[in-house]
Design an enzyme around this catalytic site. Structure first.
Site, PDB file in Angstrom:
ATOM      1  N   GLU A  39       0.833  -1.206   0.000  1.00 12.98           N
ATOM      2  CA  GLU A  39       0.000   0.000   0.000  1.00 12.98           C
ATOM      3  C   GLU A  39       0.870   1.260   0.000  1.00 12.98           C
ATOM      4  O   GLU A  39       0.532   2.253  -0.634  1.00 12.98           O
ATOM      5  CB  GLU A  39      -0.971   0.008   1.182  1.00 12.98           C
ATOM      6  CG  GLU A  39      -2.111  -0.982   1.045  1.00 12.98           C
ATOM      7  CD  GLU A  39      -3.018  -0.694  -0.154  1.00 12.98           C
ATOM      8  OE1 GLU A  39      -3.068   0.452  -0.629  1.00 12.98           O
ATOM      9  OE2 GLU A  39      -3.653  -1.653  -0.644  1.00 12.98           O
ATOM     10  N   TYR A 122      -6.518   6.684   4.063  1.00  5.57           N
ATOM     11  CA  TYR A 122      -6.691   5.641   3.046  1.00  5.57           C
ATOM     12  C   TYR A 122      -5.880   4.385   3.402  1.00  5.57           C
ATOM     13  O   TYR A 122      -6.397   3.267   3.392  1.00  5.57           O
ATOM     14  CB  TYR A 122      -6.254   6.156   1.657  1.00  5.57           C
ATOM     15  CG  TYR A 122      -6.178   5.021   0.674  1.00  5.57           C
ATOM     16  CD1 TYR A 122      -7.322   4.548   0.061  1.00  5.57           C
ATOM     17  CD2 TYR A 122      -4.963   4.363   0.428  1.00  5.57           C
ATOM     18  CE1 TYR A 122      -7.284   3.452  -0.786  1.00  5.57           C
ATOM     19  CE2 TYR A 122      -4.912   3.272  -0.418  1.00  5.57           C
ATOM     20  CZ  TYR A 122      -6.071   2.831  -1.025  1.00  5.57           C
ATOM     21  OH  TYR A 122      -6.025   1.738  -1.844  1.00  5.57           O
ATOM     22  N   ASP A 140     -10.119   5.379  -2.737  1.00  9.44           N
ATOM     23  CA  ASP A 140      -9.112   5.954  -3.633  1.00  9.44           C
ATOM     24  C   ASP A 140      -9.777   6.358  -4.948  1.00  9.44           C
ATOM     25  O   ASP A 140     -11.011   6.316  -5.059  1.00  9.44           O
ATOM     26  CB  ASP A 140      -7.964   4.960  -3.858  1.00  9.44           C
ATOM     27  CG  ASP A 140      -8.405   3.750  -4.670  1.00  9.44           C
ATOM     28  OD1 ASP A 140      -9.616   3.625  -4.966  1.00  9.44           O
ATOM     29  OD2 ASP A 140      -7.542   2.932  -5.025  1.00  9.44           O
TER      30      ASP A 140
END
Ligand code: SF4
Length: 349
Positions: A39, A122, A140
């Protein structure tokens, strides 16, 4: 019980999920280190570009302990070519903090994850859902696009963000939130693409309002070609034991000059960690990071405010306090009214 649309997407994902080296195979437990590393690398970067870096990092540092023992120089060197080097610094700082303070284990809750270096809303939601199967919804660009189309959201982005978050949150699977998050990412990347979405292959075609109206290619609506920059800040919601809340008057010059506010960190383009924010706290007390994120769009930027709550037993000289019932007496800008509203909704007063 799943919403039928949630189940449709999960069925599609079971048959169409993409294989990546950081993804756990079906019925295997995800490795939080792999999820976090991927990520961090995927921010602003394509999956194709990330794969060789991810594999190189795992070969060099198979565990978060190995990464924490590396020097920053080594990490920066291995990151070369991937860009946005702040991510590499955060990665290293986060690995060290995890090993120093958490025994090398990732916390499982979004709030705790967001206190770690480089982990914003996020990434925290992505790790919580994918690595720990917690009900969280990372939002996102892909998810913004899919939700805008599915629900025919005509509001311009980024004002549409709260609506998008609400829809995505309501659809998120209770049982398989991690798979749901990854399914949305895959759908947005391979089917509901920005240009020429492949609606015939979409599990949500029957429900999709943009498909029905033939406007899929026009959504999400954007205010301008260039998206507004996003700034971040942490607001210090400090309550005295008598129920008063600390206030601050903004400087006469500049944005919202002279208006009242709740004290905050500077509004900057990098997201904040608790550690970086604390030097700006009005008083040295224990702060806890709270769930709500308040969004507000100014002409030139979009602002995302996280809330920190603290309890004070003192009112140091020179500080300004008042009871929430007296807030209407003050000139609060809209963004601060939203903060007070969020605080009230979540029972902070
Ligand atoms: Fe996107 Fe088309 Fe699916 Fe709607 S039907 S969500 S526009 S791919």
């Amino acid at each position: 019980m799943h919403n039928p649309q949630t189940q449709d997407l999960l069925n599609w994902y079971d048959a169409n999920s993409r294989a990546f080296p950081w993804r756990a195979r079906a019925n295997r437990t995800p490795n939080p280190y792999h999820v976090w590393l991927s990520e961090m690398m995927l921010q602003q970067t394509t999956t194709t570009a990330v794969v060789p870096y991810f594999e190189r990092f795992l070969a060099l540092w198979p565990t978060v302990h190995d990464l924490a023992r590396a020097s920053l120089d080594e990490v920066l060197h291995a990151w070369q070519g991937l860009g946005y080097y702040a991510r590499a610094r955060y990665l290293h700082a986060c690995a060290k903090k995890l090993c120093d303070e958490y025994g090398g284990e990732f916390p499982r809750e979004e709030n705790q994850l967001r206190t770690l270096p480089g982990i914003g809303p996020y990434t925290a939601a992505a790790i919580a859902s994918i690595a720990f199967n917690k009900k969280a919804t990372p939002v996102d660009g892909n998810i913004i696009r899919v939700m805008s189309r599915l629900f025919g959201i005509e509001t311009f982005y980024p004002q549409s963000l709260p609506e998008i978050r609400r829809h995505a949150g309501q659809l998120t699977s209770e049982m398989r939130p991690g798979d749901f998050a990854q399914a949305l990412m895959d759908l947005g990347s391979t089917v509901c693409t920005s240009k020429a979405p492949k609606c015939q292959a979409c599990p949500w075609q029957c429900a999709c309002l943009a498909f029905k109206s033939g406007h899929a290619g026009e959504l999400p609506r954007k205010l301008a070609k260039k998206p507004l920059p996003v700034r971040y800040a942490m607001v210090f919601w400090l309550v005295h034991e008598d129920g008063c809340v600390i206030l601050n008057r903004r400087s006469e010059k500049g944005l919202l000059g002279g208006m009242m506010e709740f004290p905050s960190t500077p509004w900057q383009e990098q997201s904040w960690t608790l550690k970086n924010a604390l030097p700006y706290a009005p008083i040295d007390v224990t702060w806890s990071l709270l769930d709500p994120v308040v969004s507000h769009t100014f002409t030139h930027f979009h602002l995302e405010l996280s809330l920190l709550k603290g309890i004070s037993h003192t009112k140091p000289l020179g500080t300004l306090w008042d009871f929430p019932q007296n807030f209407p007496r003050y000139a609060f800008p809209t963004v601060m009214k939203k903060v007070a509203q969020a605080a009230q909704t979540h029972g902070f007063f």
